[in-house]
Scaffold this motif. Structure first.
Motif, PDB file in Angstrom:
ATOM      1  N   TYR A 281      19.974  38.095  39.356  1.00  0.00           N
ATOM      2  CA  TYR A 281      20.494  36.764  39.031  1.00  0.00           C
ATOM      3  C   TYR A 281      21.727  36.458  39.866  1.00  0.00           C
ATOM      4  O   TYR A 281      22.332  37.342  40.472  1.00  0.00           O
ATOM      5  N   VAL A 282      22.081  35.190  39.874  1.00  0.00           N
ATOM      6  CA  VAL A 282      23.353  34.768  40.459  1.00  0.00           C
ATOM      7  C   VAL A 282      23.856  33.563  39.677  1.00  0.00           C
ATOM      8  O   VAL A 282      23.069  32.713  39.240  1.00  0.00           O
ATOM      9  N   VAL A 283      25.154  33.527  39.472  1.00  0.00           N
ATOM     10  CA  VAL A 283      25.833  32.383  38.861  1.00  0.00           C
ATOM     11  C   VAL A 283      26.758  31.796  39.907  1.00  0.00           C
ATOM     12  O   VAL A 283      27.625  32.496  40.448  1.00  0.00           O
ATOM     13  N   LEU A 284      26.575  30.518  40.210  1.00  0.00           N
ATOM     14  CA  LEU A 284      27.356  29.825  41.233  1.00  0.00           C
ATOM     15  C   LEU A 284      28.078  28.637  40.607  1.00  0.00           C
ATOM     16  O   LEU A 284      27.522  27.956  39.743  1.00  0.00           O
ATOM     17  N   ALA A 285      29.306  28.393  41.046  1.00  0.00           N
ATOM     18  CA  ALA A 285      30.086  27.284  40.506  1.00  0.00           C
ATOM     19  C   ALA A 285      30.722  26.478  41.627  1.00  0.00           C
ATOM     20  O   ALA A 285      30.888  26.957  42.748  1.00  0.00           O
ATOM     21  N   ARG A 286      31.088  25.260  41.304  1.00  0.00           N
ATOM     22  CA  ARG A 286      31.694  24.383  42.305  1.00  0.00           C
ATOM     23  C   ARG A 286      33.170  24.711  42.548  1.00  0.00           C
ATOM     24  O   ARG A 286      33.715  24.359  43.592  1.00  0.00           O
ATOM     25  N   THR A 287      33.810  25.346  41.585  1.00  0.00           N
ATOM     26  CA  THR A 287      35.208  25.733  41.771  1.00  0.00           C
ATOM     27  C   THR A 287      35.343  27.235  41.556  1.00  0.00           C
ATOM     28  O   THR A 287      34.688  27.804  40.687  1.00  0.00           O
ATOM     29  N   PRO A 288      36.190  27.900  42.322  1.00  0.00           N
ATOM     30  CA  PRO A 288      36.360  29.348  42.154  1.00  0.00           C
ATOM     31  C   PRO A 288      37.082  29.662  40.860  1.00  0.00           C
ATOM     32  O   PRO A 288      37.879  28.863  40.368  1.00  0.00           O
ATOM     33  N   ASP A 289      36.798  30.821  40.305  1.00  0.00           N
ATOM     34  CA  ASP A 289      37.491  31.270  39.109  1.00  0.00           C
ATOM     35  C   ASP A 289      38.552  32.283  39.527  1.00  0.00           C
ATOM     36  O   ASP A 289      38.728  32.568  40.719  1.00  0.00           O
ATOM     37  N   ARG A 290      39.201  32.842  38.536  1.00  0.00           N
ATOM     38  CA  ARG A 290      40.209  33.869  38.822  1.00  0.00           C
ATOM     39  C   ARG A 290      39.561  35.057  39.526  1.00  0.00           C
ATOM     40  O   ARG A 290      38.350  35.098  39.701  1.00  0.00           O
ATOM     41  N   ALA A 291      40.355  36.030  39.908  1.00  0.00           N
ATOM     42  CA  ALA A 291      39.838  37.230  40.567  1.00  0.00           C
ATOM     43  C   ALA A 291      38.736  37.850  39.711  1.00  0.00           C
ATOM     44  O   ALA A 291      38.903  38.066  38.515  1.00  0.00           O
TER      45      ALA A 291
END
Length: 348
Positions: A281-291
Motif C-alpha cells: 500500500y501507499v498513502v499519499l497527501a498533498r501536504t507533508p506531515d511531520r518527520a
C-alpha cells in the motif's frame, strides 16, 4: 487502532443475504471468480446477485483487513486528519467504504465508482440500513470514466485492489485521475506480491513527481531502496560479481491476520480459524506531515540475545538495527513491535 474483523453491522447484513444460499455453490462460484482475478480478468465473471454475494463472502474479510491496516497507518502518522468526504474507486461491494467509516468518525459524505452492476447492487443493499452509509452515492461507471465525470474532489480517496485489473498504460492514467480527485489524501492498496508492489511503486513515483508526499508506509519521498537491498545480510553483491549474482527478491509488503467465520472457512475451503492477507500500500497527501518514523519491513528476528529489525529509514535507506536484551530500556521499547509497525527515531 481499528480491528481487522468486519464490523458487526456488515457481518449481519452479509449473513442476512446469505440465508438460504447453497454454500457448496457459493464456494464454487468464489473459486471461479478468484481464478479469473488471478489471471487478470477482473470482475467480468461476477454477473449475478449470487456471484456478487459469493465474492463478498470470500474476499470482503481479507480486503477489509488490508484497507483497515493501511488506514490505521494513516491515522498513526496523521492523528489530526479528519476527512469529511470519501471517494471509493473500484468499490466493488463497498469494502473500503466500510473500512473508512470505522476509521474516521468525521466522514459524512460517501461516493463510490465501479462498473460492475451486480457488485454495485450488493453494495447498496449492504448499506441500506446503516445510519451513516444509507446515503452512499454509487456511480456504475468504469473507474477512469467515472473520475473524469466526478463533479467534485474528496478529502479521502481510496483505491483497493483496482490497479491489477487493467493494463499498465491505463494504470498510469488512473493514477493521474485519482490524484486530481484527491483534495487531501489518497490511499492505494494492492496484493502483497512482487507485481502488486511494482504497481504501487510505479504509482508512487508518478505522483511524487506531481508533488505528492508519502505518508505511509515509507518514511521518505525518495526512491524505494529495496532494489539495492538484496539479502538479509544488508550487503549488496560486489560490483565485479554483479553480473554473476542474482539478488534475493525483495519487495515492500505487509501481512494482516484476520479471523475467519464458519461461513468464511466453508467458502474458502479452509480449516484454520484465521487468514493472513498479504498486501502492499501507499498513502499519499498533498501536504507533508511531520518527520515520519521508520517502518519495519519484515517479521522481527528474535533470539535469546537480541531482537533484529529490518527498517526502512527516513534517510531513504534500508538496513538492520539490533536491540540487545541486555539493554533493557531499549529492548523494552521495541519488544512488542511487529512487521509493518512504525518505529520512532529514538528507538532506532
Amino acid at each position: 487502532m481499528i480491528a481487522p474483523a468486519l464490523p458487526a453491522a456488515l457481518r449481519a447484513a452479509l449473513e442476512q443475504h446469505a440465508q438460504g444460499l447453497s454454500r457448496i455453490d457459493a464456494a464454487a462460484r468464489a473459486a471461479a471468480i478468484s481464478q479469473t482475478y488471478r489471471s487478470g480478468g477482473g470482475s467480468s465473471t461476477i454477473r449475478s446477485e449470487s456471484d456478487a454475494l459469493a465474492y463478498a463472502l470470500a474476499r470482503m474479510p481479507a480486503t477489509y483487513a488490508a484497507v483497515v491496516a493501511s488506514l490505521n497507518a494513516l491515522r498513526e502518522i496523521c492523528p489530526k486528519f479528519t476527512p469529511v468526504s470519501l471517494l471509493d474507486i473500484g468499490a466493488g461491494p463497498g469494502t473500503a467504504t466500510w473500512a473508512a467509516v470505522q476509521a474516521f468518525e468525521s466522514l459524512d459524505a460517501f461516493s463510490a465508482i465501479d462498473a460492475n452492476p451486480a457488485l454495485r447492487s450488493l453494495a447498496l443493499d449492504l448499506v441500506r440500513d446503516d445510519l451513516r452509509l444509507a446515503g452512499l452515492r454509487y456511480a456504475q461507471r468504469e473507474a477512469s470514466a467515472g473520475l473524469r465525470d466526478a463533479p467534485e474532489s474528496a478529502d479521502l480517496v481510496i483505491a483497493s485492489y483496482v490497479l491489477g485489473e487493467m493494463q499498465m498504460e491505463r494504470q498510469a492514467a488512473l493514477a493521474e485521475l485519482m490524484w486530481t480527485a484527491t483534495r487531501d489524501t489518497l490511499v492505494v492498496v494492492e496484493p502483497g506480491t512482487p507485481a502488486g508492489y511494482q504497481r504501487i511503486i510505479d504509482l508512487r513515483r508518478r505522483l511524487v513527481a506531481r508533488g505528492a508526499h508519502v505518508i505511509a508506509p515509507c518514511p521518505h519521498d525518495g526512491e524505494c531502496p529495496l532494489a539495492a537491498f538484496p539479502d538479509e545480510t544488508g550487503t549488496a553483491p560486489p560490483r565485479e560479481n554483479a553480473s554473476r549474482q542474482k539478488a534475493t527478491p525483495d519487495w515492500c509488503h505487509f501481512v494482516q491476520r484476520l479471523p475467519r467465520s464458519r461461513a468464511h472457512k466453508h467458502i474458502k475451503g479452509a480449516e484454520l480459524p484465521f487468514e493472513d492477507e498479504k498486501f502492499s500500500y501507499v498513502v499519499l497527501a498533498r501536504t507533508p506531515d511531520r518527520a515520519r518514523p521508520a517502518r519495519v519491513l519484515a517479521p522481527p528476528m528474535v533470539t535469546k540475545a537480541a531482537m533484529r529489525l529490518k527498517l526502512c529509514r527516513p534517510n531513504g535507506s534500508v538496513g538492520f538495527t539490533t536491540f540487545p536484551r541486555r539493554d533493557k530500556a531499549s529492548y523494552a521499547r521495541v519488544r512488542r513491535i511487529g512487521w509493518g509497525d512504525a518505529v520512532n527515531p529514538t528507538e532506532t
